[in-house]
Design a protein around this motif. Sequence first.
Motif, PDB file in Angstrom:
ATOM      1  N   GLN A  35       0.797  -1.165  -0.055  1.00 17.47           N
ATOM      2  CA  GLN A  35       0.012   0.040   0.146  1.00 17.47           C
ATOM      3  C   GLN A  35       0.914   1.005   0.088  1.00 17.47           C
ATOM      4  O   GLN A  35       0.534   2.160  -0.794  1.00 17.47           O
ATOM      5  CB  GLN A  35      -0.914   0.074   1.156  1.00 17.47           C
ATOM      6  CG  GLN A  35      -2.180  -0.917   1.153  1.00 17.47           C
ATOM      7  CD  GLN A  35      -3.101  -0.536   0.037  1.00 17.47           C
ATOM      8  OE1 GLN A  35      -3.645   0.560  -0.073  1.00 17.47           O
ATOM      9  NE2 GLN A  35      -3.391  -1.506  -0.856  1.00 17.47           N
ATOM     10  N   TYR A  36       1.894   1.136   0.771  1.00 15.53           N
ATOM     11  CA  TYR A  36       2.903   2.501   0.723  1.00 15.53           C
ATOM     12  C   TYR A  36       3.555   2.656  -0.605  1.00 15.53           C
ATOM     13  O   TYR A  36       3.375   3.769  -1.298  1.00 15.53           O
ATOM     14  CB  TYR A  36       3.932   2.081   1.718  1.00 15.53           C
ATOM     15  CG  TYR A  36       3.606   2.614   3.078  1.00 15.53           C
ATOM     16  CD1 TYR A  36       2.358   2.822   3.487  1.00 15.53           C
ATOM     17  CD2 TYR A  36       4.738   2.911   4.240  1.00 15.53           C
ATOM     18  CE1 TYR A  36       1.979   3.178   4.909  1.00 15.53           C
ATOM     19  CE2 TYR A  36       4.579   3.332   5.429  1.00 15.53           C
ATOM     20  CZ  TYR A  36       3.057   3.711   5.692  1.00 15.53           C
ATOM     21  OH  TYR A  36       2.639   3.964   7.137  1.00 15.53           O
ATOM     22  N   HIS A  43       7.968   6.074   3.598  1.00 13.27           N
ATOM     23  CA  HIS A  43       8.519   5.722   5.163  1.00 13.27           C
ATOM     24  C   HIS A  43       7.402   5.959   5.838  1.00 13.27           C
ATOM     25  O   HIS A  43       6.278   6.942   5.747  1.00 13.27           O
ATOM     26  CB  HIS A  43       9.841   6.560   5.227  1.00 13.27           C
ATOM     27  CG  HIS A  43      10.521   6.101   6.326  1.00 13.27           C
ATOM     28  ND1 HIS A  43      11.196   4.978   6.230  1.00 13.27           N
ATOM     29  CD2 HIS A  43      10.601   6.442   7.719  1.00 13.27           C
ATOM     30  CE1 HIS A  43      12.114   4.925   7.505  1.00 13.27           C
ATOM     31  NE2 HIS A  43      11.612   5.608   8.136  1.00 13.27           N
ATOM     32  N   GLY A  44       7.363   5.475   7.127  1.00 10.54           N
ATOM     33  CA  GLY A  44       6.550   5.491   7.983  1.00 10.54           C
ATOM     34  C   GLY A  44       7.179   5.540   9.548  1.00 10.54           C
ATOM     35  O   GLY A  44       8.092   5.271   9.599  1.00 10.54           O
ATOM     36  N   TYR A  59      10.733  -3.916  13.456  1.00 13.83           N
ATOM     37  CA  TYR A  59       9.940  -3.274  12.544  1.00 13.83           C
ATOM     38  C   TYR A  59      10.537  -3.348  10.986  1.00 13.83           C
ATOM     39  O   TYR A  59      11.569  -3.590  10.869  1.00 13.83           O
ATOM     40  CB  TYR A  59       9.874  -1.671  13.017  1.00 13.83           C
ATOM     41  CG  TYR A  59       9.199  -1.553  14.398  1.00 13.83           C
ATOM     42  CD1 TYR A  59       7.736  -1.824  14.345  1.00 13.83           C
ATOM     43  CD2 TYR A  59       9.800  -0.919  15.267  1.00 13.83           C
ATOM     44  CE1 TYR A  59       7.180  -1.733  15.493  1.00 13.83           C
ATOM     45  CE2 TYR A  59       9.113  -0.496  16.442  1.00 13.83           C
ATOM     46  CZ  TYR A  59       7.799  -1.078  16.692  1.00 13.83           C
ATOM     47  OH  TYR A  59       7.114  -0.782  17.820  1.00 13.83           O
ATOM     48  N   PRO A  60       9.639  -3.430  10.096  1.00 14.86           N
ATOM     49  CA  PRO A  60      10.172  -3.464   8.703  1.00 14.86           C
ATOM     50  C   PRO A  60      10.957  -2.346   8.662  1.00 14.86           C
ATOM     51  O   PRO A  60      11.141  -1.241   8.929  1.00 14.86           O
ATOM     52  CB  PRO A  60       8.959  -3.239   7.928  1.00 14.86           C
ATOM     53  CG  PRO A  60       7.756  -3.712   8.602  1.00 14.86           C
ATOM     54  CD  PRO A  60       8.100  -3.426  10.137  1.00 14.86           C
ATOM     55  N   SER A  61      11.974  -2.401   7.478  1.00 17.90           N
ATOM     56  CA  SER A  61      12.986  -1.616   7.412  1.00 17.90           C
ATOM     57  C   SER A  61      12.532  -0.247   6.745  1.00 17.90           C
ATOM     58  O   SER A  61      13.293   0.868   6.782  1.00 17.90           O
ATOM     59  CB  SER A  61      14.153  -1.931   6.224  1.00 17.90           C
ATOM     60  OG  SER A  61      13.482  -2.591   5.047  1.00 17.90           O
ATOM     61  N   PHE A  62      11.350  -0.020   6.259  1.00 21.47           N
ATOM     62  CA  PHE A  62      10.776   1.065   5.790  1.00 21.47           C
ATOM     63  C   PHE A  62      10.108   1.901   6.736  1.00 21.47           C
ATOM     64  O   PHE A  62       9.574   2.830   6.475  1.00 21.47           O
ATOM     65  CB  PHE A  62      10.064   0.820   4.550  1.00 21.47           C
ATOM     66  CG  PHE A  62       8.708  -0.004   4.824  1.00 21.47           C
ATOM     67  CD1 PHE A  62       7.660   0.437   5.253  1.00 21.47           C
ATOM     68  CD2 PHE A  62       8.662  -1.390   4.616  1.00 21.47           C
ATOM     69  CE1 PHE A  62       6.455  -0.153   5.604  1.00 21.47           C
ATOM     70  CE2 PHE A  62       7.491  -2.226   4.749  1.00 21.47           C
ATOM     71  CZ  PHE A  62       6.435  -1.465   5.300  1.00 21.47           C
ATOM     72  N   ALA A 277       9.631   2.340   1.484  1.00 17.62           N
ATOM     73  CA  ALA A 277       8.851   1.309   0.963  1.00 17.62           C
ATOM     74  C   ALA A 277       9.093   0.903  -0.326  1.00 17.62           C
ATOM     75  O   ALA A 277       8.304  -0.048  -0.895  1.00 17.62           O
ATOM     76  CB  ALA A 277       7.310   1.902   1.437  1.00 17.62           C
ATOM     77  N   ALA A 278      10.028   1.686  -1.271  1.00 18.31           N
ATOM     78  CA  ALA A 278      10.333   1.285  -2.407  1.00 18.31           C
ATOM     79  C   ALA A 278      11.285   0.117  -2.668  1.00 18.31           C
ATOM     80  O   ALA A 278      11.670  -0.149  -3.718  1.00 18.31           O
ATOM     81  CB  ALA A 278      10.704   2.536  -3.290  1.00 18.31           C
ATOM     82  N   ALA A 279      11.807  -0.119  -1.204  1.00 17.92           N
ATOM     83  CA  ALA A 279      12.796  -1.274  -1.370  1.00 17.92           C
ATOM     84  C   ALA A 279      12.309  -2.396  -1.649  1.00 17.92           C
ATOM     85  O   ALA A 279      10.910  -2.825  -1.306  1.00 17.92           O
ATOM     86  CB  ALA A 279      13.382  -1.381   0.065  1.00 17.92           C
ATOM     87  N   PRO A 280      13.085  -3.656  -2.229  1.00 16.94           N
ATOM     88  CA  PRO A 280      12.289  -4.813  -2.744  1.00 16.94           C
ATOM     89  C   PRO A 280      11.757  -5.362  -1.390  1.00 16.94           C
ATOM     90  O   PRO A 280      12.213  -5.366  -0.257  1.00 16.94           O
ATOM     91  CB  PRO A 280      13.647  -5.643  -3.292  1.00 16.94           C
ATOM     92  CG  PRO A 280      14.497  -4.253  -3.573  1.00 16.94           C
ATOM     93  CD  PRO A 280      14.354  -3.217  -2.686  1.00 16.94           C
TER      94      PRO A 280
END
Length: 286
Positions: A35-36, A43-44, A59-62, A277-280
Amino acid sequence: MRIIDAHLHFCRDAYFDTIARAAQHENSAEHLSEQYQFRGIAHGIVMGNLPLEQLCPSYPSFLSYCVGLDGHSGFDRDAVRIQADLVEKHFQNPQCVGLKLYPGYHSFYIYDDFLQPFYELAERYGKPVAVHTGLTASDDAHLKYSHPLVMDEAAVKFRGVQFVLCHFGEPWFADAAAVLEKNANVAADLSGILEGKLPDFQAFLAKKRYYIERLKGWLEYLDCYDRFLFGTDWPLANLGDYIAFTKEIIPREHWAEVFYGNAVRIYHLALDEANTAAAPAAGIRV
């Protein structure tokens, strides 16, 4: 347009699963990442609810996070020094960008002297202190602790601390505006105003016209769009609705600041492809 979600929650439990479904989302790292990316959210910033002892939350890296200080995370006013030592260890984690306080849900005023060790750490490490203000999600909380005017005394007492008045004190926008106008060390995020998925966005704007016009009016009165941040309070609200709603209340010429630039500056974010969030998807840590 790039976006930073400066206020979300990331917790796998039944309550968050339920409110995510009501917003037509799924409470998972994979869905949030998709969704991001789809909505241009790079980022969040998580408002933490994990135990303070969990020094390296997965937490996720993004996502960055503000370490949460509340009853669920081991908050104990009789053991402040121990708690402060744990907060300092979080501040030394590059993924930790601030501290989150939950007055209202837990009975304390944010200007109380016992909190001074935490504010001293926030000032020393340059970490903002985000504070829940306004209405609470549970009816056993106490609004006198979460009224935005409590921020005034804290902001005066701790001038070296950057405060973030979460939810812009909703629904006490006039009081929140007075706090921001008076105190240059206070910013505000615009999260937590919507809930669920709106079936008809235009019908919502028409039905809530009184409320929305007053919110817009106080934003225009302040005219300090360099101190407001976009946030969704994920998974409370639908992300697409929240972006559209924020565009409705913020003049177009200030979108870049409110949606992105202010969060980068206030939370001192250093973003690259590895933590957006654009990271793979394969790089997501869950």
